[in-house]
Design an enzyme around this catalytic site. Sequence first.
Site, PDB file in Angstrom:
ATOM      1  N   LYS A 125       0.830  -1.207   0.000  1.00  0.00           N
ATOM      2  CA  LYS A 125       0.000   0.000   0.000  1.00  0.00           C
ATOM      3  C   LYS A 125       0.865   1.257   0.000  1.00  0.00           C
ATOM      4  O   LYS A 125       0.672   2.170  -0.813  1.00  0.00           O
ATOM      5  CB  LYS A 125      -0.929  -0.002   1.214  1.00  0.00           C
ATOM      6  CG  LYS A 125      -1.732   1.289   1.375  1.00  0.00           C
ATOM      7  CD  LYS A 125      -2.495   1.289   2.677  1.00  0.00           C
ATOM      8  CE  LYS A 125      -3.109   2.647   2.964  1.00  0.00           C
ATOM      9  NZ  LYS A 125      -3.807   2.703   4.264  1.00  0.00           N
ATOM     10  N   ASP A 143      -6.467   1.386  -0.479  1.00  0.00           N
ATOM     11  CA  ASP A 143      -6.708   1.645   0.941  1.00  0.00           C
ATOM     12  C   ASP A 143      -8.008   0.944   1.339  1.00  0.00           C
ATOM     13  O   ASP A 143      -8.539   0.130   0.583  1.00  0.00           O
ATOM     14  CB  ASP A 143      -6.775   3.154   1.209  1.00  0.00           C
ATOM     15  CG  ASP A 143      -8.002   3.805   0.574  1.00  0.00           C
ATOM     16  OD1 ASP A 143      -8.742   3.123  -0.173  1.00  0.00           O
ATOM     17  OD2 ASP A 143      -8.223   5.006   0.825  1.00  0.00           O
TER      18      ASP A 143
END
Length: 215
Positions: A125, A143
């Site tokens: 991420k 996310d």
Amino acid sequence: MLTLPQVEEVYRILAQEMPGRTPGAKGPKGQPDAFRSCISCMLSAQSLDRNTAKASAALFALATTPQEMLELDDRAIAAAIKPCGLYNNKTRSIRRFCETLLAEHGGVVPETRQGLMSLPGIGRKCADIVLSFTFGKDVIAVDTHVHRVCNRTGLTRAKTADKTAAQLEERSPQWALHDGHFWLIQFGKRVCTARTPKCETCPISGLCEWYSGQA
């Protein structure tokens, strides 16, 4: 899971309905360079955005480069980042990150996912956020909003954010990668919300697997 033509149709609809990447977009962490973006991403783990912002501001008031960061003692770093929680663990991660960045990359943040993920404290991420917002790469960072939207609608079928990101990379048309993160996150915040999704007015309800199962 949606077929590839259906995936492309979802993106075409979202491209028309959502703002996409706005001029000057700095990303969720809003930092001016790759080093500070990486550090802020590390601080954001299990932290509210407002607490991450407080911790980042306090830390970067003390140091803005890996060399300066390593000149601080652990107590100073921990005190600065206390608002974001897990500050002792994050302090150790920040120190290891800076040491590795200097030792293996001369203090320069690498511009590849593999290079970024080789650094302590940087997962998929964070790597994708830095690639997209700092280096302008065509990458969909995943996310919580993006993960929820993709697996609720059928764009992907994955239990973790990292697996969602990998499936998106495989299943998304190339033209959608530049703005895909923005369309999906905006859609997740405005329409496909966590508790009460606005299915009745959703522009992609006709394609959504979750909605078809609820109808």
